[in-house]
Scaffold this active site. Structure first.
Site, PDB file in Angstrom:
ATOM      1  N   PRO A  16       0.839  -1.201   0.000  1.00  0.00           N
ATOM      2  CA  PRO A  16       0.000   0.000   0.000  1.00  0.00           C
ATOM      3  C   PRO A  16       0.875   1.253   0.000  1.00  0.00           C
ATOM      4  O   PRO A  16       1.783   1.373   0.808  1.00  0.00           O
ATOM      5  CB  PRO A  16      -0.784  -0.123   1.315  1.00  0.00           C
ATOM      6  CG  PRO A  16       0.075  -0.967   2.198  1.00  0.00           C
ATOM      7  CD  PRO A  16       0.817  -1.904   1.289  1.00  0.00           C
ATOM      8  N   CYS A 101       3.766   3.469   8.647  1.00  0.00           N
ATOM      9  CA  CYS A 101       3.906   4.725   7.908  1.00  0.00           C
ATOM     10  C   CYS A 101       4.816   5.702   8.642  1.00  0.00           C
ATOM     11  O   CYS A 101       4.596   5.995   9.819  1.00  0.00           O
ATOM     12  CB  CYS A 101       2.540   5.369   7.682  1.00  0.00           C
ATOM     13  SG  CYS A 101       2.655   6.912   6.753  1.00  0.00           S
ATOM     14  N   LYS A 142       0.897  -4.243   9.107  1.00  0.00           N
ATOM     15  CA  LYS A 142       2.130  -3.890   8.407  1.00  0.00           C
ATOM     16  C   LYS A 142       2.941  -2.980   9.317  1.00  0.00           C
ATOM     17  O   LYS A 142       2.386  -2.069   9.935  1.00  0.00           O
ATOM     18  CB  LYS A 142       1.843  -3.180   7.078  1.00  0.00           C
ATOM     19  CG  LYS A 142       3.126  -2.882   6.275  1.00  0.00           C
ATOM     20  CD  LYS A 142       2.811  -2.418   4.857  1.00  0.00           C
ATOM     21  CE  LYS A 142       4.088  -2.380   4.018  1.00  0.00           C
ATOM     22  NZ  LYS A 142       4.979  -1.266   4.345  1.00  0.00           N
ATOM     23  N   GLY A 204      10.868  -4.681   1.130  1.00  0.00           N
ATOM     24  CA  GLY A 204      12.038  -3.818   1.065  1.00  0.00           C
ATOM     25  C   GLY A 204      13.032  -4.261   0.020  1.00  0.00           C
ATOM     26  O   GLY A 204      13.568  -5.376   0.094  1.00  0.00           O
ATOM     27  N   ASP A 205      13.252  -3.420  -0.993  1.00  0.00           N
ATOM     28  CA  ASP A 205      14.302  -3.638  -2.003  1.00  0.00           C
ATOM     29  C   ASP A 205      14.081  -4.871  -2.872  1.00  0.00           C
ATOM     30  O   ASP A 205      15.043  -5.478  -3.332  1.00  0.00           O
ATOM     31  CB  ASP A 205      15.684  -3.718  -1.337  1.00  0.00           C
ATOM     32  CG  ASP A 205      16.014  -2.484  -0.514  1.00  0.00           C
ATOM     33  OD1 ASP A 205      15.402  -1.429  -0.762  1.00  0.00           O
ATOM     34  OD2 ASP A 205      16.879  -2.577   0.383  1.00  0.00           O
ATOM     35  N   GLY A 227       6.840  -2.646  -3.432  1.00  0.00           N
ATOM     36  CA  GLY A 227       6.274  -1.301  -3.404  1.00  0.00           C
ATOM     37  C   GLY A 227       6.848  -0.401  -4.470  1.00  0.00           C
ATOM     38  O   GLY A 227       6.381  -0.367  -5.605  1.00  0.00           O
ATOM     39  N   ARG A 228       7.913   0.321  -4.123  1.00  0.00           N
ATOM     40  CA  ARG A 228       8.419   1.368  -5.021  1.00  0.00           C
ATOM     41  C   ARG A 228       8.876   0.836  -6.382  1.00  0.00           C
ATOM     42  O   ARG A 228       8.747   1.527  -7.385  1.00  0.00           O
ATOM     43  CB  ARG A 228       9.539   2.145  -4.323  1.00  0.00           C
ATOM     44  CG  ARG A 228       9.022   3.084  -3.233  1.00  0.00           C
ATOM     45  CD  ARG A 228      10.148   3.750  -2.479  1.00  0.00           C
ATOM     46  NE  ARG A 228      11.012   2.770  -1.840  1.00  0.00           N
ATOM     47  CZ  ARG A 228      12.299   2.951  -1.594  1.00  0.00           C
ATOM     48  NH1 ARG A 228      12.886   4.077  -1.950  1.00  0.00           N
ATOM     49  NH2 ARG A 228      13.014   2.019  -0.985  1.00  0.00           N
TER      50      ARG A 228
END
Length: 331
Positions: A16, A101, A142, A204-205, A227-228
């Site tokens: 998210p 967050c 999360k 992550g990554d 995610g990114r």
């Protein structure tokens, strides 16, 4: 066990991300191989006040299932009531609680990663949501690995969340103070996965199939969350699954296919109920468009032009010019 972990499945979650993982982008990622969706986080107080804008963040289509709605807040009872309302509106497959967050406006309201510093309140929030939901749908969480590098308490927090009835936990391998800098700490993620009996999803990554295969091989996680990397390359889900199944890396997605997806995303955003008029929708899309064009030929100039677009027609013209320039370079 949650159905998407059964029979040895290793699900790929779309993380998210506020302002990114709206109903349109989730649709695109689902089509490209993402297994589990989570909405952008929504404020429990916004839900309780029946705020129409907040409610839009919870929208999803049947094709996107399994999908969870993510809540943030610091009052377990109110969050439980908000979760109940969401289930009444449109039964999601699970409710997810945001303990990760790092954004100041969320932390200032005693939400997100701020609760990693206050385990009793974190436990009351998790228990409050679990109680409010009353077993109608699963509840997951999360989190990050800690507030800063001096207070990495992820294993302790995971045990608390398991005791509070969470049915899976996604762990982002950075502290709140890191933001999105530095490397994700997969050793801590692995320790979390080994410390609890419920599924832990590593985050992550993860940007390639090799990344995914390595984390599956070297850690005890039950799935991963991307995610990114998906912002720039939503094909990452398809590529990662292919690598996991075959050990082969798919060829790069051609520029034509990339632009076709960019334009489709724009058209879907404009017709979506989320953004309103075309100009407003396209202004909201600008950051998304700039992320998509990383790695494109002439990316710097493209970003400058995309940062000012107000219509789909403008993006169509930019895409046509980009493809023509790329063709002439080959010729």
């Amino acid at each position: 066990m949650l159905p998407w972990f059964q029979n040895g499945a290793f699900p790929l979650y779309l993380a998210p991300m506020a302002g990114v993982t709206d109903v349109v982008f989730r649709q695109i990622c689902k089509e490209l191989g993402a297994d589990v969706m989570v909405t952008e986080f929504v404020s429990a107080e916004g839900i309780m006040q029946a705020d129409e804008r907040t409610r839009k963040y919870t929208d999803f289509t049947e094709e996107q299932r399994p999908v969870g709605v993510q809540l943030f807040g610091g009052d377990g009872e109110r969050m439980g009531e908000a979760a109940k309302k969401i289930i009444g509106w449109k039964r999601p497959d699970f409710i997810d609680i945001n303990f990760g967050c790092p954004v100041n406006k969320v932390v200032a309201k005693n939400g997100g990663s701020s609760l990693l510093k206050d385990c009793p309140t974190l436990a009351s929030v998790a228990s409050g949501v679990k109680k409010g939901v009353g077993g109608e749908v699963p509840v997951t969480a999360k989190m990050r690995i800690g507030w800063d590098d001096k207070t990495i308490n992820a294993v302790e927090v995971c045990k608390i969340l398991e005791d509070c009835g969470m049915e899976a936990i996604a762990v982002h391998g950075r502290t709140r103070s890191q933001g999105y800098s530095g490397d994700a700490n997969w050793e801590v993620i692995d320790a979390c996965a080994r410390a609890v009996k419920i599924p832990v999803i590593g985050n992550g990554d993860i940007a390639t199939g090799e990344d995914l295969a390595r984390r599956k091989r070297e850690t005890a996680v039950s799935g991963v969350m991307i995610g990114r990397a998906a912002m720039q390359n939503p094909w990452v889900f398809r590529e990662a699954k292919h690598f996991l199944e075959t050990g082969e890396t798919l060829p790069s997605v051609p520029l034509e296919e990339r632009w076709a997806l960019v334009l489709r995303h724009c058209r879907l955003a404009v017709t979506s109920a989320r953004y309103g008029a075309e100009r407003h929708a396209m202004m909201s899309m600008r950051a998304r468009l700039m992320a998509y064009c990383k790695g494109f030929p002439g990316a710097k100039e493209l970003r400058q032009r995309l940062a000012r677009v107000e219509s789909v027609a403008e993006v169509e013209d930019i895409a046509a010019a980009s493809l023509e320039a790329a063709e002439s370079m080959v010729a």
